[in-house]
Design a protein around this motif. Structure first.
Motif, short mmCIF file in Angstrom:
data_model
loop_
_atom_site.label_atom_id
_atom_site.label_comp_id
_atom_site.label_asym_id
_atom_site.label_seq_id
_atom_site.Cartn_x
_atom_site.Cartn_y
_atom_site.Cartn_z
N ALA A 1 0.84 -1.21 0.00
CA ALA A 1 0.00 0.00 0.00
C ALA A 1 0.87 1.25 0.00
O ALA A 1 0.55 2.25 -0.67
CB ALA A 1 -0.93 -0.01 1.21
N ALA A 2 1.99 1.22 0.74
CA ALA A 2 2.88 2.38 0.78
C ALA A 2 3.58 2.56 -0.57
O ALA A 2 3.79 3.67 -1.03
CB ALA A 2 3.90 2.21 1.90
N LYS B 1 1.62 4.34 -3.07
CA LYS B 1 1.61 5.79 -2.84
C LYS B 1 2.92 6.45 -3.28
O LYS B 1 3.15 7.64 -3.07
CB LYS B 1 1.38 6.05 -1.36
N VAL C 1 -3.14 2.66 10.15
CA VAL C 1 -3.24 3.84 9.29
C VAL C 1 -3.90 5.00 10.05
O VAL C 1 -3.47 6.15 9.96
CB VAL C 1 -4.00 3.50 7.99
N LEU D 1 -0.52 6.79 5.77
CA LEU D 1 -1.08 6.61 4.43
C LEU D 1 -2.49 7.19 4.40
O LEU D 1 -3.13 7.33 5.43
CB LEU D 1 -1.15 5.11 4.08
N ASP D 2 -2.94 7.48 3.20
CA ASP D 2 -4.31 7.89 3.02
C ASP D 2 -5.19 6.64 3.13
O ASP D 2 -4.94 5.64 2.46
CB ASP D 2 -4.49 8.53 1.65
N GLU E 1 -6.94 5.28 -0.12
CA GLU E 1 -5.96 4.71 -1.06
C GLU E 1 -5.45 3.35 -0.58
O GLU E 1 -5.30 2.41 -1.34
CB GLU E 1 -4.77 5.66 -1.24
N MET E 2 -5.20 3.28 0.73
CA MET E 2 -4.72 2.02 1.30
C MET E 2 -5.77 0.93 1.11
O MET E 2 -5.46 -0.20 0.73
CB MET E 2 -4.40 2.23 2.79
#
Lengths: 192, 392
Positions: free
Chosen positions: A27-28, A31, A146, A152-153, A156-157
């Motif tokens: 996930a990171a 981004k 999170v 993270l957003d 988005e994650m």
């Protein structure tokens, strides 16, 4: 975000500590961040204490030593607190997130937390049982992490994790749905 | 420049990905404990029809390399993967592969050798076969493992020498990192079709391979092998240049990290080089001029180039992730010292044997090495060999 964030996941063999680190890393990465995700390899037995790690940074990560001073520690199984020093080496302003029904204040005294370490708790096992039908706390703890760290957003994650789960559970759409719901609930229910 | 895709991959996945894109004719393998996932992942590509490769599951690593030799001798582009005991079991046949000048590419994950039984990272396995006539390329991270695999096929086939690309066990092989992978067609273009020299299945021009070669010609053939290894240095550099032109990343025989104005430097291979760079940066922030020489190519050993890179540095240490158990230094230090000696550079070069069996190498450990180098600059002498981070 600060240059490099180091995260340690504590779990028991079978709880998905490694998978959680991989999902967070993915996930990171989505981004645009640089990532590492790696487990601590010892004897791998169901139920034995295990750990896994993440490094997340806006810059390339050259470090290949172990994570000894994590900024964030996530505990997937509250009973580990009795046998493992989960706060070992934690940075003074670190964040500790525990899967438990207990309140952050209680966990703070259980772990003998010192300094300015912020403690968050969420009943990830309960959420997991509700949403997935099994006690698999790793994905909901991702949501809690999170929320607690803001690294993270969330949307988005969630989107990226959905893609990853879709690949992994092609034939079990109900598992994907349950996991995503669990992540969202843990994001909303985590307490400080 | 090639389009790139940014993905998260473990070192094993990165190497298997490169193998998929290379699409070799034959992969023969056997997963002895401790095996890595590289061949397992590749086998799934075969099963899913993503590659045209003939996958030959054999009954041991000895047989795996033997099957690779058969395939490569017949004219097929051939790859395999192994680690630790598996490489040890291959050792006899590795010499056959190089002696026959077969361009087999091996994905090797550096891990300790028994006994005691251990599955974690050190360089003992790769160092055990350092004189087997194989080109040996080390990778710092998953990205380099991927890039080196893509380059290895071209290197091996141009040099007519088997080539192993190594990564550090667990630290890189099982750790997931951000890497950039290229389009399949760009890798295919870069690698190109296999150039067939002499090969067994050429019915127009039959040859014999592996014949008895006694006092009359054995020596000449070994001499040719040695010459091929010498020549491979420029081939490795040429391939690196082509790689940079196409994909943008620069590779050499080694990487000089802040060596230009350094007064102290550590020579090291593999994943620890990254950690050493972080330590060097930390010291530089305090005004200490630290640098790192990360060796990429151990075979052929770039003797003159290493000596040249180190000649103006006041104090140099080597970190060896394996031991020769000779009563003296580890393999990397012996090479570095010979290089300096032959270039008439007299320096005290302490060797630090570290990380055996996966023993963690901490930032403080590397800092202590730089501190020792500071002491040498101040005129103090240090032990020739130190076992760094051992309990004794």
């Amino acid at each position: 975000m600060k240059n490099l964030i180091e995260i340690r996941w504590h779990g028991r063999g079978g709880q998905g500590a490694k998978t959680a680190a991989l999902l967070l890393g993915d996930a990171a990465l989505a981004k645009g961040l640089y990532i590492q995700a790696f487990p601590e390899y010892g004897p791998e037995r169901m139920g034995a204490p295990v750990a896994s790690f993440n490094r997340i940074s806006p810059k390339p990560i050259l470090l290949h030593s172990g994570v000894t001073n994590p900024d964030v520690v996530v505990v997937l199984d509250p009973t580990l607190i009795e046998s493992v020093n989960v706060t070992e080496g934690m940075n003074e302003n670190g964040i500790l997130i525990v899967n438990t029904e207990r309140a952050p204040k209680e966990v703070k005294s259980d772990c003998g937390v010192k300094g300015d370490i912020k403690v968050f708790t969420v009943d990830a096992s309960g959420i997991s049982k509700d949403c997935i039908g099994k006690d698999i706390p790793n994905t909901p703890m991702l949501g809690a992490l999170v929320k607690a760290t803001g690294i993270l957003d969330f949307k988005e994650m969630l989107e990226d994790t959905k893609h990853k789960l879709e690949k992994k559970f092609k034939s079990k759409p109900e598992v994907i749905e349950g996991n995503l719901k669990a992540i969202e609930r843990a994001f909303n229910e985590v307490k400080s | 420049m090639s389009k790139i895709n940014v993905v998260a991959r473990t070192g094993n996945e990165a190497m298997a990905e490169a193998m998929r894109q290379i699409n070799p004719d034959v992969v023969a393998a056997y997963p002895i404990t401790p095996a890595t996932e590289i061949v397992q992942i590749f086998a799934s590509y075969v099963a899913d029809g993503l590659v045209d490769t003939e996958f030959v599951p054999v009954e041991s690593e000895h047989s795996a390399m033997s099957a690779c030799i058969g395939s490569s001798a017949a004219g097929g582009r051939t790859m395999t993967g192994t680690s630790s005991q598996g490489l040890a079991l291959m050792a006899e046949i590795l010499y056959v592969a190089s002696g026959l000048r077969l361009p087999i590419v091996l994905a090797e994950v550096n891990r300790a050798l028994s006994s005691p039984i251990n599955i974690h990272c050190d360089h003992s396995d790769t160092m055990m076969v350092r004189d087997a006539g194989w080109i040996q390329i080390f990778s710092e991270n998953a990205q380099e493992a991927y890039d080196n695999m893509v380059q290895a096929v071209k290197i091996a086939e141009t040099a007519a020498l088997p080539t192993m690309v190594t990564t550090d066990g667990f630290i890189i092989s099982h750790g997931m990192e951000r890497i950039e992978i290229f389009e399949d067609k760009d890798v295919k273009d870069f690698v190109g079709p296999k150039k067939l020299g002499q090969y067994l299945l050429n019915l127009e021009k039959p040859i014999t391979l592996g014949a008895l070669d006694l006092q009359d010609y054995y020596f000449e053939h070994r001499r040719q092998l040695a010459e091929a290894m010498i020549d491979s240095k420029n081939i490795i550099l040429d391939v690196a240049k082509t790689f940079k032109d196409k994909f943008g990343r620069a590779y050499g025989l080694f990487e000089s990290y802040k060596l230009d104005d350094a007064d102290r430097a550590i020579v090291v291979m593999g994943s620890t080089a990254g950690t050493a760079k972080v330590v060097a940066d930390g010291l530089r922030a305090k005004g200490i001029k630290a640098g790192v020489l990360k060796l990429r190519v151990f075979r052929p050993f770039p003797k003159a180039e290493v000596a040249e890179a180190l000649k103006n540095i006041k104090a140099v240490a080597v970190m060896d992730r394996s031991d020769t158990i000779s009563g003296h230094e580890g393999p990397l230090a012996l090479e570095v010292k010979a290089a300096l000696f032959d270039s008439n550079i007299k320096k005290e070069v302490p060797d630090y044997i570290f990380g055996l069996g996966g023993r963690e190498v901490r930032l403080e450990d590397i800092e202590s090495v730089y501190k020792d180098l500071g002491d040498i600059i101040d005129g103090k002498s240090k032990d020739r060999v130190t076992y760094l981070g051992v309990r004794e």
